[in-house]
Scaffold this motif. Structure first.
Motif, PDB file in Angstrom:
ATOM      1  N   ARG A  66      39.907 -55.588  23.800  1.00  0.00           N
ATOM      2  CA  ARG A  66      40.821 -54.533  23.196  1.00  0.00           C
ATOM      3  C   ARG A  66      40.570 -53.199  23.588  1.00  0.00           C
ATOM      4  O   ARG A  66      41.316 -52.508  23.437  1.00  0.00           O
ATOM      5  N   LEU A  67      39.133 -52.827  23.522  1.00  0.00           N
ATOM      6  CA  LEU A  67      38.740 -51.571  23.924  1.00  0.00           C
ATOM      7  C   LEU A  67      39.427 -51.200  25.210  1.00  0.00           C
ATOM      8  O   LEU A  67      39.857 -50.119  25.519  1.00  0.00           O
ATOM      9  N   ASN A  68      39.117 -52.236  26.043  1.00  0.00           N
ATOM     10  CA  ASN A  68      39.616 -52.068  27.485  1.00  0.00           C
ATOM     11  C   ASN A  68      41.333 -51.553  27.594  1.00  0.00           C
ATOM     12  O   ASN A  68      41.523 -50.752  28.392  1.00  0.00           O
ATOM     13  N   GLN A 116      31.260 -50.078  28.267  1.00  0.00           N
ATOM     14  CA  GLN A 116      32.225 -50.337  27.477  1.00  0.00           C
ATOM     15  C   GLN A 116      31.839 -51.160  26.011  1.00  0.00           C
ATOM     16  O   GLN A 116      32.372 -51.060  24.994  1.00  0.00           O
ATOM     17  N   SER A 117      30.746 -52.068  26.372  1.00  0.00           N
ATOM     18  CA  SER A 117      30.264 -52.616  25.311  1.00  0.00           C
ATOM     19  C   SER A 117      29.762 -51.909  24.193  1.00  0.00           C
ATOM     20  O   SER A 117      29.822 -52.055  22.844  1.00  0.00           O
ATOM     21  N   CYS A 119      33.459 -48.392  17.965  1.00  0.00           N
ATOM     22  CA  CYS A 119      34.921 -48.361  17.507  1.00  0.00           C
ATOM     23  C   CYS A 119      35.116 -49.639  16.778  1.00  0.00           C
ATOM     24  O   CYS A 119      36.282 -49.849  16.055  1.00  0.00           O
ATOM     25  N   VAL A 134      40.606 -46.698  18.348  1.00  0.00           N
ATOM     26  CA  VAL A 134      39.779 -46.512  19.728  1.00  0.00           C
ATOM     27  C   VAL A 134      39.933 -44.902  19.873  1.00  0.00           C
ATOM     28  O   VAL A 134      38.692 -44.003  20.037  1.00  0.00           O
ATOM     29  N   ALA A 140      32.814 -50.398  22.369  1.00  0.00           N
ATOM     30  CA  ALA A 140      33.451 -51.295  21.699  1.00  0.00           C
ATOM     31  C   ALA A 140      32.626 -51.250  20.307  1.00  0.00           C
ATOM     32  O   ALA A 140      33.287 -51.644  19.066  1.00  0.00           O
ATOM     33  N   VAL A 167      35.793 -52.847  17.730  1.00  0.00           N
ATOM     34  CA  VAL A 167      36.635 -53.649  18.352  1.00  0.00           C
ATOM     35  C   VAL A 167      36.072 -54.739  19.457  1.00  0.00           C
ATOM     36  O   VAL A 167      35.067 -54.308  19.674  1.00  0.00           O
ATOM     37  N   SER A 168      36.764 -55.455  19.726  1.00  0.00           N
ATOM     38  CA  SER A 168      36.192 -56.376  20.900  1.00  0.00           C
ATOM     39  C   SER A 168      36.244 -55.574  22.251  1.00  0.00           C
ATOM     40  O   SER A 168      37.055 -54.658  22.339  1.00  0.00           O
ATOM     41  N   ARG A 169      35.480 -56.111  23.113  1.00  0.00           N
ATOM     42  CA  ARG A 169      35.582 -55.397  24.455  1.00  0.00           C
ATOM     43  C   ARG A 169      36.809 -55.422  25.320  1.00  0.00           C
ATOM     44  O   ARG A 169      37.513 -54.429  25.841  1.00  0.00           O
TER      45      ARG A 169
END
Length: 215
Positions: A181-183, A168-169, A175, A143, A172, A177-179
């Motif tokens: 995991r991003l958070n 964030q979607s 990057c 990220v 994500a 990655v899932s939302r």
């Protein structure tokens, strides 16, 4: 961002009479996959994203632009069609320099052609950064490095280029990655003072640090 490459005569004859302005609302397309290129595209207000759709219907964001010009690669490849979608992230003002005017300018201005070479070099370097970042096995490192690769001087030529007004979607997807995991990664990076998370926004405080991040 490229006006300095033109003489007053070139600007008056080859640019100003041909520019077209269009206002695009958030979520609308600037172009669709398969469209024929209509010209070189600039964003004078707002931001756009370039994305592709997978067979599963998921949209993957490849790049973002704010205050920049893009689409030149399709104009330089004879017969090329758009192989991605361009979508407004926010309400934006889109400027188009038609294809014929773009080529006339490229063929008569050495300084403009040099600008295009520098733009291509920057975007190649950006793509290499992004590909490297997406190979990171650690989610936080991925990220960090992906967000660091997003900002370049010609893609975000604003003094406050580090402010990303993205959900964030959307980040994500960029990057990969899932939302969730991003958070988690954003919270970790925020604690380490690399960025600041806001409502529908992320402010990158240390872009160089994000590019070098490894954990």
């Amino acid at each position: 961002m490229w006006a300095h490459t033109l003489s007053p005569e070139q600007a008056a004859e080859l640019v100003h009479p041909h520019l077209r302005v269009r206002h695009v609302r958030a979520g609308q397309h600037l172009w669709h996959t398969g469209d024929a290129p209509q010209g070189w595209i600039g964003v004078s207000r707002g931001a756009a994203k370039i994305c592709v759709s997978t067979e599963s219907g998921r949209s993957i964001t490849l790049c973002g632009y704010a205050g920049s010009w893009f689409g030149e690669t399709y104009l330089l490849r004879q017969g090329a069609v758009m192989d991605c979608d361009a979508i407004a992230l926010h309400d934006l003002t889109m400027i188009t320099l038609p294809t014929d005017a773009f080529h006339a300018l490229r063929q008569t201005s050495a300084a403009f052609s040099q600008f295009l070479l520098e733009l291509a070099a920057e975007r190649t370097h950006q793509l290499m950064r992004l590909l490297t970042a997406q190979q990171c096995t650690g989610v936080t490192s991925r990220v960090a490095q992906c967000l660091g690769s997003l900002i370049t001087p010609m893609n975000f030529p604003f003094p406050d280029a580090g402010l990303l007004n993205n959900t964030q979607s959307e980040l994500a997807d960029f990057c990969q990655v899932s939302r969730a995991r991003l958070n988690e990664a954003l919270l970790t990076l925020e604690k380490q003072q690399f960025l600041e998370v806001g409502y529908r926004s992320v402010r990158l405080k240390d872009i160089d640090g994000l590019r070098r991040y490894s954990a």
